[in-house]
Design a protein around this motif. Structure first.
Motif: not given
Length: 753
Positions: A692-719
């Protein structure tokens, strides 16, 4: 579902913008309609009756009291229910067979295969009446011996059979000998408990028959698979089944199969001639929808004096149900993460008299990385090495198990950025060295990894003379912003304002999409959008070339740019409206329909050439109360290499959601099963503890945003990549704070006292 995009006049690319989710206003205002909110005249309501034994036969069933309740329409049991066609067996030649949740032909047999199996359904004028009458159905059983205790049965596990693209074993070099010869080693046993799905929207089905035509409102993760499965079970053509699923209130794998509720709802509607709604209670979800398998795992690592790994052994035992389920690829991440000359990976499983296990966010990788990354951390402790330094020393140049090259891998960069932003250099390497009053403070890291895959997805684009573009695809919206990101891609590919793009989705009448499973949907649909856009622009250019005086005559598509709602080159161009008007057309359409056979062939070839995966570095800080053992996660940073990020807003939400789910697995979530009866003892959110909310701190996320040349638009799944490595990062931080290595999830305070 059809959604129109927001208004904007900015001409910069839309891919990469933090566009707000287009379905947000409908959801927060209550206009979004979920499966249990679709009303029909003369609606009836259904409630299930569940078996209370793990294995046996129904000796007698008395429905008289239930039938006597006013407004009860029907009580269906194995004695009077219309028969369904048995479930098809799993076949890789027909992937829709994956939708078969179990092999049980519901209400067509007196056999009981798990504690909670539906053995009757009551249909009444109101839901309350149906539930009350269901409680009056009286059953007696002939019990048979049942095997339900995973821990007791694990020693009897048998090797899993490998499946294409999902190998269950690997042997490279001589891992056992290398481990014995290594100057430094760890050899640890881990366990993880079963987990159950707790989406905010419990499973619900609204089923309506019109002759032999079935309309189903159902929260589905894979509409095409479910549609084909239902057609087979009810003996009707596939085109006679329509599944409407515009909004899904969370799923994480739990809504990717045909569980008993959907089939029994359709059966009850057909038997009564009434539209029927069957909405599961929270306990009903536990009884009839599978969850994550428990596991036992061994991870043994050997290293030389410099920290180079010489041996990696990762073995696992998981479970399936005797009536269905699939083994999880628990050792999958161990194939890819570390440069080791000697590797042994193997997976075994047991069949129990329990409900089938099923997919649950990063199945296999979520719990497999807990064991692997905890063992790597423990090796670093024993060697006196920094755990990041140990990982980077063993970062491979090619796939360790198969030798293929990586299409894209920037894990070093993710760790470098994360260590700097998290303040890793301030970490005292001694266990228990940092204290804040009664709180012991520790920091831990772990590697995140999930393979990147695609499946075929059909897409139709229709361009109208007014400049609007309608995208049609039967994709799934489970809260991750599917329509939003695809609208962004369409806008860029066609060079039109985002406000001009309309997206239709969530309906089997639309072109079939890839499922929202395995982190494949966004890239799969994007590939279809790109292909359909190219086809549409090529057709537009053909029309323009036919018109006298067109500035596009003699031009090739490769020379043109789609922008300002038209096709342009440096010396001129035409708007789409001008091209269509000159051709006397009010619209133009392009439909991309990929070949399944061609797709499978290409996927097989690519798997031999390279390995594609999303990865990341998880950084965790915990505070452990020295007196009580209470654990608090106080800081989190995840830095990910996931290729091109289409929408930073929705991406951050997905990654944070995975981390939160991983914290739940680390500290609180577990399904408790009675080892004598197979009964789930905590089938509710009051006893099964999600964060629940009380269990979770603020979570920072970051990404490199470097495309993969073999995938559509250089993306990977993130789910799913966001949940991997999380439980290990928590365990490793606790090890740093307390000096104690906990190898059994969840890490509750009793394990620290």
């Amino acid at each position: 579902m059809s959604i129109q995009t927001e208004t904007t006049t900015d001409t910069a690319p839309y891919v990469g913008r933090p566009v707000e989710r287009l379905d947000g206003p409908a959801k927060v205002s209550g206009q979004a309609r979920f499966a249990a909110e679709n009303h029909y005249p003369d609606m009836a309501y259904a409630a299930l009756v569940h078996a209370t034994i793990a294995r046996g036969r129904i000796a007698a069933i008395d429905t008289a009291a239930a039938c006597a309740v006013p407004d009860v329409i029907a009580v269906l049991t194995h004695e009077n229910a219309p028969a369904m066609i048995p479930a098809p067996k799993l076949s890789l030649l027909d992937l829709s067979t994956v939708a078969s949740a179990t092999s049980v032909n519901y209400l067509a047999t007196d056999e009981v295969h798990w504690n909670g199996q539906p053995v009757a359904v009551v249909v009444a004028e109101t839901w309350e009446t149906a539930r009350h009458a269901a409680s009056l159905v009286d059953l007696s059983y002939e019990e048979l011996p049942a095997v339900v205790d995973f821990a007791a049965e694990a020693p009897n596990a048998v090797p899993e059979r490998s499946m294409p693209l999902m190998p269950s074993k690997a042997d490279k070099g001589k891992a056992a000998q290398a481990l014995a010869d290594a100057p430094f080693s760890v050899d640890l046993q881990f366990s993880t408990p079963p987990h159950n799905h707790n989406a905010i929207e419990p499973h619900a089905t609204t089923a309506v028959w019109d002759g032999d035509q079935l309309t189903l409102h159902e929260p589905a993760q894979n509409i095409p698979w479910l549609r084909k499965h239902l057609a087979k079970r009810f003996g009707i053509p596939e085109e006679a089944v329509r599944i409407i699923s515009p909004f899904v209130g969370g799923a994480f794998g739990g809504k990717s199969r045909a569980w008993p509720g959907v089939l029994i709802a359709a059966m009850a509607a057909r038997a009564t001639g009434r539209p029927v709604r069957l909405a599961l209670t929270r306990a009903g979800v536990y009884h009839t929808v599978g969850g994550r398998t428990p596991s036992t795992q061994r991870v043994a690592l050997g290293a030389d004096a410099q920290g180079k790994l010489t041996a990696l052994i990762h073995t696992s035992v998981s479970r399936t149900g005797r009536v269905g389920g699939m083994a999880e690829p628990i050792t999958a991440a161990s194939r890819h993460l570390y440069a080791v000359p000697n590797i042994h990976l193997s997976q075994r499983s047991v069949e129990l008299d329990l409900l089938s296990n099923t997919f649950m966010r990063a199945p296999g990788e979520a719990i497999g990385t807990f064991a692997l990354e905890s063992a790597v951390d423990e090796l670093a402790w024993r060697m006196g090495m920094d755990p990041i330094a140990l990982r980077m020393l063993n970062e491979p140049d090619r796939d360790p198990a198969g030798g293929q090259r990586f299409t894209h891998r920037m894990l070093r960069e993710a760790y470098t950025r994360g260590a700097e932003n998290f303040g890793w250099h301030q970490r005292d390497p001694r266990a228990g060295a940092r204290r804040d009053g009664p709180w012991l403070v520790g920091m831990g890291v772990a590697t995140a990894y999930h393979p990147s895959m695609r499946m075929p997805a059909s897409v139709t684009l229709r361009l109208h003379a007014d400049g609007t573009v309608v995208m049609r695809c039967g994709m799934h919206e489970m809260g991750m912003g599917s329509a939003t990101v695809q609208a962004q891609i369409v806008a860029d590919e066609m060079g039109v304002p985002l406000a001009s793009v309309h997206v239709e989705y969530g309906d089997s009448d639309l072109p079939p999409s890839a499922g929202a499973i395995g982190s494949v949907q966004t890239a799969s649909v994007a590939a279809g959008v790109i292909a359909a856009s190219t086809m549409l622009k090529r057709s537009l250019l053909t029309l323009a070339r036919r018109a006298p005086g067109s500035p596009l005559r003699g031009r090739k598509l490769e020379d043109l740019q789609a922008r300002d709602s038209g096709l342009h080159h440096p010396d001129g161009g035409q708007t789409y409206a001008e091209i269509l008007s000159a051709a006397g057309r009010d619209h133009l359409e392009a439909a991309f329909k990929p070949s399944m056979l061609g797709f499978v062939a290409r996927m097989a070839i690519d798997s031999r050439r390279w390995v594609t995966g999303a990865s990341g570095a998880q950084f965790c800080e915990v505070r452990v109360n020295a007196d009580t053992g209470e654990i608090r996660v106080s800081r989190w940073l995840g830095v990910f290499d996931v290729g091109t990020v289409i929408n930073p807003r929705t991406a951050a939400s997905q990654l944070r959601g995975g981390i939160i789910m991983g914290i739940g697995a680390a500290l609180s979530e577990q399904t408790l099963i009675d080892g004598r009866t197979g009964r789930i003892m905590n089938p509710s959110l009051s006893e099964y503890h999600v964060p629940v909310h009380a269990d979770i701190p603020h979570i920072d996320v970051d990404w490199l945003n470097e495309p993969d040349p073999t995938t559509p638009l250089g993306m990977h799944g993130i789910g799913e990549v966001g949940i991997t490595g999380v439980a290990a990062a928590v365990a490793n931080a606790i090890r740093h704070a307390t000096g104690k290595r906990v190898v059994d999830l969840p890490i509750t305070l009793d394990k620290l006292l």
